[in-house]
Design an enzyme around this catalytic site. Structure first.
Site, PDB file in Angstrom:
ATOM      1  N   SER A 144       0.687  -1.138  -0.010  1.00 41.67           N
ATOM      2  CA  SER A 144       0.183   0.034   0.100  1.00 41.67           C
ATOM      3  C   SER A 144       0.800   1.354  -0.087  1.00 41.67           C
ATOM      4  O   SER A 144       1.693   1.234   0.531  1.00 41.67           O
ATOM      5  CB  SER A 144      -0.890  -0.060   1.165  1.00 41.67           C
ATOM      6  N   TYR A 157      -1.246  -1.366  10.494  1.00 41.63           N
ATOM      7  CA  TYR A 157      -1.533  -1.287   9.254  1.00 41.63           C
ATOM      8  C   TYR A 157      -0.193  -0.800   8.213  1.00 41.63           C
ATOM      9  O   TYR A 157       0.256  -1.560   7.477  1.00 41.63           O
ATOM     10  CB  TYR A 157      -2.728  -0.815   8.734  1.00 41.63           C
TER      11      TYR A 157
HETATM   12  N1  LIG Z   1      -8.947  -0.656  -0.904  1.00 42.25           N
HETATM   13  C1  LIG Z   1      -7.898   0.117  -0.653  1.00 42.25           C
HETATM   14  O1  LIG Z   1      -8.133   1.443  -0.794  1.00 42.25           O
HETATM   15  C2  LIG Z   1      -6.567  -0.431  -0.473  1.00 42.25           C
HETATM   16  C3  LIG Z   1      -5.409   0.442  -0.553  1.00 42.25           C
HETATM   17  C4  LIG Z   1      -4.343   0.003  -0.569  1.00 42.25           C
HETATM   18  C5  LIG Z   1      -4.027  -1.207  -0.365  1.00 42.25           C
HETATM   19  N2  LIG Z   1      -5.231  -2.151  -0.199  1.00 42.25           N
HETATM   20  C6  LIG Z   1      -4.501  -3.525  -0.128  1.00 42.25           C
HETATM   21  O2  LIG Z   1      -5.059  -4.574  -0.912  1.00 42.25           O
HETATM   22  C7  LIG Z   1      -5.665  -5.650  -0.234  1.00 42.25           C
HETATM   23  C8  LIG Z   1      -7.129  -5.816  -0.511  1.00 42.25           C
HETATM   24  O3  LIG Z   1      -8.030  -4.781  -0.209  1.00 42.25           O
HETATM   25  P1  LIG Z   1      -9.439  -4.619  -0.413  1.00 42.25           P
HETATM   26  O4  LIG Z   1      -9.913  -3.200  -0.148  1.00 42.25           O
HETATM   27  O5  LIG Z   1      -9.797  -5.170  -1.759  1.00 42.25           O
HETATM   28  O6  LIG Z   1     -10.054  -5.472   0.815  1.00 42.25           O
HETATM   29  P2  LIG Z   1     -11.401  -5.935   1.244  1.00 42.25           P
HETATM   30  O7  LIG Z   1     -12.273  -5.555  -0.010  1.00 42.25           O
HETATM   31  O8  LIG Z   1     -11.711  -5.797   2.340  1.00 42.25           O
HETATM   32  O9  LIG Z   1     -10.975  -7.732   0.865  1.00 42.25           O
HETATM   33  C9  LIG Z   1     -10.038  -8.192   1.912  1.00 42.25           C
HETATM   34  C10 LIG Z   1     -10.080  -9.564   1.343  1.00 42.25           C
HETATM   35  O10 LIG Z   1      -9.063 -10.293   2.373  1.00 42.25           O
HETATM   36  C11 LIG Z   1      -9.937 -11.470   3.127  1.00 42.25           C
HETATM   37  N3  LIG Z   1      -9.702 -11.542   4.306  1.00 42.25           N
HETATM   38  C12 LIG Z   1      -9.679 -10.818   5.230  1.00 42.25           C
HETATM   39  N4  LIG Z   1      -9.319 -11.458   6.629  1.00 42.25           N
HETATM   40  C13 LIG Z   1      -8.830 -12.646   6.145  1.00 42.25           C
HETATM   41  C14 LIG Z   1      -8.668 -13.682   6.982  1.00 42.25           C
HETATM   42  N5  LIG Z   1      -8.347 -13.742   8.303  1.00 42.25           N
HETATM   43  N6  LIG Z   1      -8.001 -14.781   6.119  1.00 42.25           N
HETATM   44  C15 LIG Z   1      -8.132 -14.939   4.812  1.00 42.25           C
HETATM   45  N7  LIG Z   1      -8.454 -14.104   4.227  1.00 42.25           N
HETATM   46  C16 LIG Z   1      -8.947 -12.903   4.782  1.00 42.25           C
HETATM   47  C17 LIG Z   1     -11.278 -10.963   2.724  1.00 42.25           C
HETATM   48  O11 LIG Z   1     -12.201 -12.152   2.825  1.00 42.25           O
HETATM   49  P3  LIG Z   1     -12.991 -12.874   3.857  1.00 42.25           P
HETATM   50  O12 LIG Z   1     -13.592 -12.039   4.752  1.00 42.25           O
HETATM   51  O13 LIG Z   1     -13.985 -13.738   3.162  1.00 42.25           O
HETATM   52  O14 LIG Z   1     -11.866 -13.812   4.490  1.00 42.25           O
HETATM   53  C18 LIG Z   1     -11.500 -10.318   1.437  1.00 42.25           C
HETATM   54  O15 LIG Z   1     -11.604 -11.152   0.425  1.00 42.25           O
HETATM   55  C19 LIG Z   1      -5.365  -5.458   0.969  1.00 42.25           C
HETATM   56  O16 LIG Z   1      -4.085  -6.292   1.414  1.00 42.25           O
HETATM   57  C20 LIG Z   1      -5.188  -4.036   1.502  1.00 42.25           C
HETATM   58  O17 LIG Z   1      -4.570  -3.734   2.706  1.00 42.25           O
HETATM   59  C21 LIG Z   1      -6.059  -1.755  -0.403  1.00 42.25           C
END
Ligand SMILES: NC(=O)c1ccc[n+]([C@@H]2O[C@H](COP(=O)([O-])OP(=O)(O)OC[C@H]3O[C@@H](n4cnc5c(N)ncnc54)[C@H](OP(=O)(O)O)[C@@H]3O)[C@@H](O)[C@H]2O)c1
Length: 268
Positions: A144, A157
């Site tokens: 990130s 985080y």
């Molecule tokens: N969205 C943003 O603005 C942003 C910005 C920078 C970086 N990122 C990074 O990009 C990645 C994806 O982000 P996102 O926004 O797409 O997140 P999201 O929509 O909240 O999805 C998170 C995913 O991780 C899974 N997950 C959560 N806890 C888990 C656990 N204990 N074991 C296995 N799987 C788990 C969730 O599935 P389940 O709940 O079904 O387990 C879900 O599929 C993350 O690493 C995040 O830090 C996101």
């Protein structure tokens, strides 16, 4: 050696595939013909995704439900991946918390480190020997822009993402002549829906509309970047500018400013 082409004997693995960026990565990989292993905790969402992708793109999708904060689940998945022909690993699953460390639930903070750091490390270590033996593979790590600098009220985080950002870029140099590609996805805000503890009206005030990019755009940019063995993908011009600022401004100046933004988002 280019990124491995899709093959029925090989799998592209996506963690966190039940929602958000991971779901978009799985969809984009399937559209490019890759057979998949998708993992997350919510099995029903993974089954729906598998059904959609196999019907639409004719790919095989293996569903692997797992809680990657749990060492037993993690080890089982890592053992499985070590025996499979994994052509691409998207180590994407991650969670965030908001607030001063001293006020947050210690169990939640520990779980964040297990998922964001230890699980990514474990899975990379699991697939790497096979990729090296085959002289080909791709590893995409979801870090990130938040990992570029310390962020008060988002300490675990931002630190977990600092590990991923640095690990990914260091690993890439180590593997540069092996045929194994490593790309860091280090986005700014991606529109994957807000966690329960963040209020939409507050986010609207703090993060302007133009900063957001879609999950689909992020997935395409990430996989195009991996195909070219790019070091880092930062989708969208505003996020690129923010990323440059957070990399090069002095930390003593940046940390209180960014910490204040996260405080407004609900972190204290
Ligand atoms: N969205 C943003 O603005 C942003 C910005 C920078 C970086 N990122 C990074 O990009 C990645 C994806 O982000 P996102 O926004 O797409 O997140 P999201 O929509 O909240 O999805 C998170 C995913 O991780 C899974 N997950 C959560 N806890 C888990 C656990 N204990 N074991 C296995 N799987 C788990 C969730 O599935 P389940 O709940 O079904 O387990 C879900 O599929 C993350 O690493 C995040 O830090 C996101």
């Amino acid at each position: 050696m280019p990124l491995p082409a899709p093959s029925i004997d090989a799998r592209a693995v996506v963690t966190g595939a039940s929602h958000g960026i991971g779901e978009a990565l799985a969809t984009e990989l399937a559209a490019r013909g890759y057979h998949l292993i998708v993992t997350a905790r919510r099995e029903s969402l993974l089954n729906d995704l598998a059904e959609r992708l196999s019907t639409r793109y004719g790919v095989t999708v293996d569903v692997w439900p797992a809680d990657l904060t749990d060492p037993t689940h993690r080890a089982k998945l890592a053992d499985e991946l070590a025996t499979r022909n994994v052509s691409i690993l998207c180590a994407n699953a991650g969670v965030a918390t908001l607030g001063p460390v001293a006020e947050l639930d210690p169990a939640g903070e520990r779980a964040l480190v297990q998922l964001n750091v230890v699980a990514v490390h474990d899975l990379v270590l699991a697939v790497l020997p096979g990729m090296l033996a085959r002289g080909a593979g791709g590893i995409l790590i979801s870090g990130s822009a938040a990992g570029n600098s310390p962020i008060p009220n988002n300490a675990a985080y931002s630190s977990s993402k600092a590990f991923l950002n640095t690990f990914s870029e260091a690993l890439r140099w180590e593997l540069r002549s092996t045929g194994v590609y490593v790309t860091l996805l280090a986005p700014g805000p991606v529109n994957s829906g807000l966690p329960d503890f963040v209020e939409e009206s507050v986010v609207d005030k703090v993060i302007p509309d133009y900063m957001w990019v879609s999950t689909e755009y992020t997935a395409k940019a990430s996989l195009d970047g991996l195909r070219r063995n790019k070091m880092r993908v930062v989708p969208g011009l505003p996020a690129k500018a923010m990323s440059l600022a957070s990399t090069y401004l002095p930390r003593a100046v940046l940390a209180p400013i960014v910490g204040n933004v996260y405080k407004k988002l609900g972190g204290g």
